[in-house]
Design a protein around this motif. Structure first.
Motif, mmCIF file in Angstrom:
data_model
loop_
_atom_site.group_PDB
_atom_site.id
_atom_site.type_symbol
_atom_site.label_atom_id
_atom_site.label_comp_id
_atom_site.label_asym_id
_atom_site.label_seq_id
_atom_site.Cartn_x
_atom_site.Cartn_y
_atom_site.Cartn_z
ATOM 1 N N GLY A 39 2.114 10.361 -0.597
ATOM 2 C CA GLY A 39 1.064 11.401 -0.785
ATOM 3 C C GLY A 39 0.164 10.847 -1.522
ATOM 4 O O GLY A 39 0.238 9.828 -2.207
ATOM 5 N N SER A 40 -1.142 11.378 -1.519
ATOM 6 C CA SER A 40 -2.377 10.919 -2.253
ATOM 7 C C SER A 40 -2.341 10.460 -3.566
ATOM 8 O O SER A 40 -2.814 9.417 -4.051
ATOM 9 N N ARG A 41 -1.746 11.499 -4.333
ATOM 10 C CA ARG A 41 -1.692 11.394 -5.807
ATOM 11 C C ARG A 41 -0.544 10.484 -6.153
ATOM 12 O O ARG A 41 -0.844 9.687 -7.209
ATOM 13 N N VAL A 42 0.471 10.118 -5.290
ATOM 14 C CA VAL A 42 1.277 9.098 -5.562
ATOM 15 C C VAL A 42 0.585 7.538 -5.297
ATOM 16 O O VAL A 42 0.705 6.819 -6.203
ATOM 17 N N GLY A 43 -0.274 7.748 -4.473
ATOM 18 C CA GLY A 43 -1.066 6.481 -3.929
ATOM 19 C C GLY A 43 -1.780 6.053 -5.421
ATOM 20 O O GLY A 43 -2.066 5.051 -6.060
ATOM 21 N N ILE A 44 -2.615 7.217 -5.976
ATOM 22 C CA ILE A 44 -3.534 6.814 -6.984
ATOM 23 C C ILE A 44 -2.617 6.548 -8.328
ATOM 24 O O ILE A 44 -3.020 5.567 -8.931
ATOM 25 N N MET B 89 10.180 16.116 -5.896
ATOM 26 C CA MET B 89 8.795 16.713 -5.081
ATOM 27 C C MET B 89 7.686 16.108 -5.998
ATOM 28 O O MET B 89 6.799 15.886 -5.026
ATOM 29 N N ASP B 90 7.662 16.101 -6.889
ATOM 30 C CA ASP B 90 6.204 16.082 -7.807
ATOM 31 C C ASP B 90 6.318 14.738 -8.520
ATOM 32 O O ASP B 90 4.976 14.749 -9.189
ATOM 33 N N MET B 91 7.383 14.258 -8.733
ATOM 34 C CA MET B 91 7.129 13.006 -9.697
ATOM 35 C C MET B 91 6.215 11.877 -9.402
ATOM 36 O O MET B 91 5.469 11.458 -10.332
ATOM 37 N N GLY B 92 6.013 11.656 -8.012
ATOM 38 C CA GLY B 92 5.290 10.458 -7.702
ATOM 39 C C GLY B 92 3.979 10.811 -7.973
ATOM 40 O O GLY B 92 3.230 9.913 -8.495
ATOM 41 N N GLY B 93 3.359 12.024 -7.823
ATOM 42 C CA GLY B 93 2.094 12.200 -7.867
ATOM 43 C C GLY B 93 1.829 12.509 -9.384
ATOM 44 O O GLY B 93 0.439 13.072 -9.642
ATOM 45 N N ASN C 181 3.554 24.670 3.113
ATOM 46 C CA ASN C 181 2.489 24.121 2.199
ATOM 47 C C ASN C 181 2.696 22.509 1.785
ATOM 48 O O ASN C 181 4.084 22.208 2.263
ATOM 49 N N ARG C 182 2.135 21.615 1.324
ATOM 50 C CA ARG C 182 2.206 20.527 0.989
ATOM 51 C C ARG C 182 2.448 20.600 -0.745
ATOM 52 O O ARG C 182 1.971 21.597 -1.124
ATOM 53 N N PRO C 183 3.204 19.715 -1.091
ATOM 54 C CA PRO C 183 3.403 19.612 -2.565
ATOM 55 C C PRO C 183 2.077 19.284 -3.376
ATOM 56 O O PRO C 183 1.038 18.620 -2.530
ATOM 57 N N ARG C 184 2.105 19.428 -4.590
ATOM 58 C CA ARG C 184 0.944 19.073 -5.532
ATOM 59 C C ARG C 184 0.396 17.873 -5.284
ATOM 60 O O ARG C 184 -0.642 17.583 -5.512
ATOM 61 N N SER C 185 1.242 16.761 -4.935
ATOM 62 C CA SER C 185 0.942 15.478 -4.782
ATOM 63 C C SER C 185 0.014 15.087 -3.617
ATOM 64 O O SER C 185 -0.417 14.057 -3.370
ATOM 65 N N SER C 186 -0.018 16.281 -2.705
ATOM 66 C CA SER C 186 -0.727 16.126 -1.621
ATOM 67 C C SER C 186 -2.509 16.107 -1.430
ATOM 68 O O SER C 186 -2.866 16.838 -2.279
ATOM 69 N N ALA D 121 0.765 -1.164 -0.030
ATOM 70 C CA ALA D 121 0.077 -0.105 -0.082
ATOM 71 C C ALA D 121 0.835 1.187 0.072
ATOM 72 O O ALA D 121 2.054 1.307 0.535
ATOM 73 N N ALA D 122 0.504 2.261 -0.751
ATOM 74 C CA ALA D 122 1.048 3.502 -0.945
ATOM 75 C C ALA D 122 0.227 4.547 -0.846
ATOM 76 O O ALA D 122 -0.911 4.359 -1.252
ATOM 77 N N GLY D 123 0.651 5.846 -0.389
ATOM 78 C CA GLY D 123 -0.072 6.933 -0.777
ATOM 79 C C GLY D 123 -0.272 7.959 0.492
ATOM 80 O O GLY D 123 0.802 8.272 1.215
ATOM 81 N N SER D 124 -1.376 8.441 0.753
ATOM 82 C CA SER D 124 -1.779 9.597 1.716
ATOM 83 C C SER D 124 -0.965 9.127 2.965
ATOM 84 O O SER D 124 -1.207 8.270 3.736
ATOM 85 N N THR D 125 -0.147 10.361 3.391
ATOM 86 C CA THR D 125 0.320 10.246 4.700
ATOM 87 C C THR D 125 -0.615 10.570 5.846
ATOM 88 O O THR D 125 -0.337 10.681 7.089
ATOM 89 N N ALA D 126 -2.033 11.039 5.383
ATOM 90 C CA ALA D 126 -2.940 11.069 6.517
ATOM 91 C C ALA D 126 -3.767 9.933 6.802
ATOM 92 O O ALA D 126 -3.851 9.818 8.091
ATOM 93 N N LEU D 127 -3.674 9.092 5.998
ATOM 94 C CA LEU D 127 -4.111 7.815 6.322
ATOM 95 C C LEU D 127 -3.250 6.867 6.727
ATOM 96 O O LEU D 127 -3.410 5.630 7.230
#
Lengths: 279, 294
Positions: free
Chosen positions: A61-66, B253-257, A142-147, A29-35
């Motif tokens: 990060g969430s977008r990484v998870g997705i 920073m952004d590649m994963g997402g 801030n958090r990055p775009r993937s967050s 599993a990977a993704g959101s650090t909130a979850l």
């Protein structure tokens, strides 16, 4: 000599191969650090009961998870936001989480209005004394775009107002909290699972940070349940296609383990008195 | 008879070795070509598929791919600035240490220090970044009242990281200067300092130039160490003490997402391609400097 060694190696490989191929005993599993804290704790508890299954959980990060689950790089993609534009992904909602606006404790501000919060994050208010606090420069983290946390925060608080990017960017819930704790004047946003700890039957803010009320509504579990506090979201776990047996058992385990959910700062569906659409 | 057999066997071994060596270098060349080709294709999709302008990519400071803005100027400037800082501080310092080791240090000191410098090369960049985060950032924060993150912290960390490269290469450059020049200069009555400054440094100048250029190459490609201390604000920094981003840190920073085929992913590939072009440019520069010397 070397020929014998080679033969032994080949034989060993031949014997080992079917065992490796047939055993599907790991989940990733990977993704959101909130979850992340919930899935991590659930994975530990679940593995204690099922020691033939290995579950590894990482953030990103969430977008990484997705993107990772869409690319079949992991089995479960954790996210604070909906995976729009991914028709193959199946959504499993596990719980609800609230997000605190957290600050360095030295600023002497306990409450801000939603408008003030927008102005702070848009870079229009740059000193805490302008919202009744100490004369300290505001540092927006801030958090990055993937967050997904960033996405939830912008959606619920900022609306169309663009977020100022001149402050710091930290790439996980944990590093946000460390940065806020060590940077005077800092403000950021993070999930309750990172900002609160459960002790003696109730929640307290973790050491070294302060949480802000918004329009005099405190970031509490109860205020999220009644919809008074605005920053919260459903937490999603995505599978690529219909969940297989191991995946659906683990997902059911996470959803059913109300003690872990509650203790780590998450909110059960059945306790919610409002829907996401009511917001 | 046995000699003939032995010769035959030697011949076979030789041919086998040749095949292995050719195969290995062929594989190497193909991998490099594939890597450059892949980056070139993916790195230009921003312009060929998404029809964005190269001008916007290079000169616009607004980076928000979800709203169609792909300007990478903030990251390009961030990379150039930390690199320039690192070379301005680490370059002269590194050359000075190299000259000291080659010309002035007693043999025992030099032979003890050289491995120590080489160890510095082997320290993983995350360790440099971690030390920067735990020692340097709080120090800058407490002395300046800023957040501590930013160009200054990244520049200092990078100057340290390029030191070993610059030191060992400039030391080598000094050592290959023929002894006849040293002896001639001293025989003419020049002091040791005059010999170094007027004779040896000019003679070693192209080697030292290469040392500095390779230091630049090391600095511009560094990722993790600066990502930890830069603050990662995707904007043009207002000053030395403001948080900033570099090409490398933005990619990580952004590649994963970045979803497959998205504008964000294409922008990041363009940044990676730009870094490759910069690296190639520096290598060409090294060749030119070395040729000038020869």
């Amino acid at each position: 000599m070397s020929r014998t060694a080679l033969a032994a190696l080949l034989l060993g490989a031949a014997l080992a191969a079917p065992a490796v191929a047939s055993a599907d005993t790991s989940l990733t599993a990977a993704g959101s650090t909130a979850l992340l804290p919930l899935v991590k704790a659930s994975a530990e508890a679940y593995q204690n009961q099922h020691n033939d299954l290995k579950i590894s959980v990482t953030g990103g990060g969430s977008r990484v998870g997705i993107t990772q689950v869409a690319a079949k790089a992991v089995d479960l993609g954790m996210s604070d936001i909906l995976a729009k534009g991914y028709p193959d992904l199946v959504d499993h909602r596990v719980c609800v989480v609230g997000f605190s606006v957290l600050t360095h404790p030295g600023i002497n501000v306990k409450n801000v209005s939603k408008k003030q919060l927008q102005d702070i994050f848009a870079g229009k208010i740059t000193n805490w004394k302008d919202v009744g606090g100490a004369d300290v420069k505001i540092v927006v983290i801030n958090r990055p775009r993937s967050s997904g946390t960033r996405a939830v925060f912008t959606q619920t608080i900022m609306g169309d107002v663009p977020v100022s990017e001149t402050g710091l960017t930290e790439d996980a819930t944990g590093t946000v909290i460390t940065a806020v704790r060590t940077t005077p004047g800092a403000i950021s946003y993070a999930a309750f699972s990172g900002t609160k700890k459960f002790e003696g039957g109730h929640y307290t803010t973790v050491e070294g940070i302060a949480e802000l009320s918004i329009d005099n509504v405190a970031p509490s579990e109860e205020n999220v349940q009644t919809g008074k506090y605005p920053i919260w979201s459903y937490e999603h776990i995505y599978t690529n296609g219909v969940a297989n047996k191991d995946e659906s058992r683990f997902l059911a385990f996470i959803q059913s383990n109300s003690a872990i959910i509650h203790q780590l700062g998450y909110i059960l569906f059945r306790d919610m008195k409002v829907n996401e659409t009511d917001r | 008879m046995t000699n003939v057999r032995a010769a035959g066997k030697a011949h076979r071994t030789e041919r086998l070795a040749l095949i292995v060596l050719r195969g290995a270098s062929g594989f190497f060349i193909v991998s490099i070509a594939l890597l450059i080709g892949y980056l070139a294709v993916e790195g230009t999709k921003l312009f060929t598929v998404d029809h964005k302008s190269i001008f916007e990519f290079l000169f616009s400071p607004t980076f928000a791919p979800d709203q169609g803005h792909i300007g990478a100027l903030a990251f390009i400037l961030g990379s150039l600035f930390v690199t320039a800082f690192a070379i301005a501080v680490g370059g002269p310092f590194g050359v000075a240490v190299g000259v000291f080791f080659a010309e002035l240090a007693p043999k025992r000191v030099a032979s003890a220090m050289k491995p120590a410098i080489e160890v510095l090369v082997g320290i993983p960049s995350v360790v440099y970044g971690w030390l920067g985060l735990t020692l340097l950032v709080p120090l800058i924060r407490n002395t300046t009242g800023s957040t501590g993150f930013g160009l200054l912290a990244a520049g200092i960390v990078l100057s340290l990281m390029i030191l070993p490269t610059v030191v060992s290469l400039s030391e080598d450059a000094m050592r290959v200067v023929p002894d006849s020049l040293r002896e001639g200069s001293l025989a003419l009555g020049a002091t040791r300092w005059e010999t170094i400054w007027r004779v040896l440094l000019p003679a070693a100048s192209s080697g030292i130039g290469v040392a500095v250029i390779l230091g630049i190459a090391r600095a511009i490609g560094e990722t993790l160490a600066i990502q930890l201390v830069l603050g990662n604000a995707p904007v043009i920094p207002a000053g030395l003490l403001s948080p900033a981003s570099a090409l490398t840190s933005e990619i990580v920073m952004d590649m994963g997402g970045a979803a497959q085929g998205s504008l964000l992913q294409h922008s990041l590939f363009s940044m990676a391609f730009l870094l490759l072009l910069i690296a190639m440019g520096l290598i060409v520069l090294v060749k030119l400097v070395a040729r000038k010397a020869a």
